[in-house]
Design an enzyme around this catalytic site. Structure first.
Site, short mmCIF file in Angstrom:
data_model
loop_
_atom_site.label_atom_id
_atom_site.label_comp_id
_atom_site.label_asym_id
_atom_site.label_seq_id
_atom_site.Cartn_x
_atom_site.Cartn_y
_atom_site.Cartn_z
N LYS A 108 0.81 -1.22 0.00
CA LYS A 108 0.00 0.00 0.00
C LYS A 108 0.84 1.27 0.00
CE LYS A 108 -4.48 -1.48 1.68
NZ LYS A 108 -5.54 -1.29 2.65
N LYS A 189 -12.13 -6.94 -8.16
CA LYS A 189 -13.23 -7.24 -7.23
C LYS A 189 -14.08 -5.99 -7.04
CE LYS A 189 -11.41 -6.39 -2.58
NZ LYS A 189 -12.48 -5.78 -1.81
N LYS A 192 -15.26 -0.85 -2.34
CA LYS A 192 -15.84 0.39 -1.77
C LYS A 192 -15.14 1.62 -2.31
CE LYS A 192 -16.09 -1.29 2.89
NZ LYS A 192 -14.68 -1.57 3.15
#
Ligand code: AQP
Length: 322
Positions: A108, A189, A192
Site C-alpha cells: 500500500k 473485485k 468500496k
C-alpha cells in the site's frame, strides 16, 4: 469464544460486502461475536473527514439493518481513548522491523507520495482492537492473516514480559463466500473505494439504479450462456451473484437461461430483493438519528466495558497509570 470482525468505511458498503461478509455475520454469527466499523483504519490513507463521519454512520446502520444484533456492534473511534492507550503499549512491545515488514504496508505504501506512519502502525492498532476485546478468533482472508499473526506475537510477548493479560488470538479462515467482481471490469473485485461506481452495486442504491447497473454489466460477445469463469468472467460473475442470492449452483443457473439479457434480468431482480430489506431498514435508521445515536452509544459503552479490565491490567503491569 469471541470472534471479532470489522468493516472499514473507505466508501459506501456494496453488494460484495453484503454477500461476502455482512449477510454471513448476521445469519451465521454467534451471540458472543463482535463486529465493528473500523473508521480509525480508514485514516491510514488520504481521506475526507466529513465523508468518513457519514460513511461510518451509514455502515453502522447497514450492519444493524442486515440483522446483526445492536449489542454486537460498535464504532472503533468511540473507543479511541482505550485503543490509543493500548496501541501505545503494544507499539512499545513491537519492533520496528516487525511493523515495517508487513506485506500489506509494503504494497500500500508503494507509489504513494506521503506514506502515513499510521499505514505502518495500523496492524498494531488492529492488535489493540483484537486484544482489548479478548477476541480468541479473527476471521480474515490471506491479506490480513499476517496482521493477526502480529497480534498473536504481541499478546504472547506482553504476557511473557509483563504478566498474563491477553488472550492469544488465532486467525480463522472465514467460510468460503461469494467473491463479487466489478460489473464493469470483472478482472477487479467489487470495491468500496472504486473511482468509477458504474460497476459497483451499493447496498443503499435505489432499486432502479441497481437494475440499470446490472443490466449494463460487461459480458462478452460469445452469446453462450455457460458457467466458465476463465473464458467468460463477466457472465460468470453475474451467475455467481445470482447463485449467492438464490442458493443455486452457478452451473445449474446457466442451464436455465437462454440469453445474457435473461441472466441480467434475473440477477437484477434477485439482487434488488436481497438488498431491499437491508436498504429499507438502514434508511429508516439513518432517518432516525436519535435511535442510531442510542445504538451507537450503547455499543460503545458495552465495548469499552468489555475491555476495561484488560486495559487497566495491561497499564498496571506496564508500570503506567495511577
Ligand atoms: N467484492 C467482494 N466480494 C466479497 N466479499 C467482499 N468483501 C469486500 N469486498 C468483497 C468483504 O467485506 C468485508 C469487509 O471488508 P473491508 O472493509 O476490510 O474491505 P476490503 O476487503 O478491503 O474491500 P472493500 O470493501 O471493497 O474496501 P476497499 O475498497 O477499501 O478495499 C471483508 O470480509 C471482505 O472480505
Amino acid at each position: 469464544m469471541t470472534r471479532l470482525s470489522a468493516i472499514t468505511p473507505s466508501g459506501h458498503a456494496h453488494l460484495g460486502n453484503h454477500l461476502g461478509a455482512i449477510r454471513r455475520w448476521a445469519t451465521q454469527g454467534r451471540p458472543g461475536d463482535l463486529y465493528f466499523v473500523s473508521d480509525l483504519h480508514a485514516m491510514t490513507v488520504s481521506y475526507n473527514p466529513a465523508r468518513l463521519r457519514v460513511l461510518s454512520r451509514e455502515l453502522l446502520a447497514v450492519l444493524v439493518a442486515a440483522g446483526i444484533e445492536p449489542d454486537q456492534v460498535f464504532v472503533q473511534s468511540d473507543l479511541a481513548r482505550e485503543l490509543g492507550a493500548l496501541s501505545w503499549i503494544l507499539e512499545c512491545t513491537c519492533s520496528y522491523g516487525e511493523a515495517a515488514r508487513m506485506t500489506q504496508f509494503k504494497q500500500k505504501s508503494e507509489g504513494q507520495g506521503m506514506v502515513r506512519l499510521g499505514l505502518m502502525t495500523y496492524p498494531v492498532l488492529m492488535a489493540a482492537d483484537i486484544l482489548l476485546q479478548g477476541a480468541a478468533e479473527v476471521p480474515v482472508g490471506d491479506d490480513q492473516a499476517q496482521h493477526v499473526e502480529l497480534a498473536r506475537s504481541l499478546a504472547r510477548r506482553f504476557n511473557q514480559t509483563y504478566g498474563e493479560v491477553f488472550t492469544v488470538p488465532s486467525a480463522v479462515m472465514p467460510p468460503t463466500a461469494a467473491r463479487v467482481r466489478d460489473l464493469a471490469d470483472p478482472a477487479r473485485k467489487m470495491s468500496k473505494s472504486t473511482q468509477d461506481s458504474a460497476g459497483t452495486v451499493f447496498i443503499l442504491d435505489d432499486p432502479d439504479l441497481v437494475q440499470r447497473k446490472i443490466k449494463r454489466a460487461n459480458t462478452d460477445s460469445l452469446n453462450r450462456v455457460e458457467y466458465r469463469p476463465d473464458e467468460q468472467p463477466g457472465l460468470a460473475n453475474l451467475l455467481e451473484i445470482l447463485s449467492a442470492c438464490t442458493d443455486t449452483r452457478p452451473k445449474d443457473l446457466a442451464e436455465q437461461y437462454a440469453s445474457y439479457g435473461a441472466v441480467k434480468a434475473a440477477t437484477a431482480d434477485a439482487v434488488v430483493e436481497v438488498l431491499r430489506p437491508v436498504r429499507e431498514r438502514a434508511l429508516e435508521l439513518l432517518a432516525d438519528p436519535a435511535e442510531l445515536d442510542r445504538i451507537r452509544k450503547e455499543g460503545a459503552h458495552r465495548a469499552a466495558e468489555r475491555g476495561a479490565h484488560r486495559l487497566s491490567s495491561a497499564m498496571r503491569l506496564a508500570g503506567i497509570g495511577s
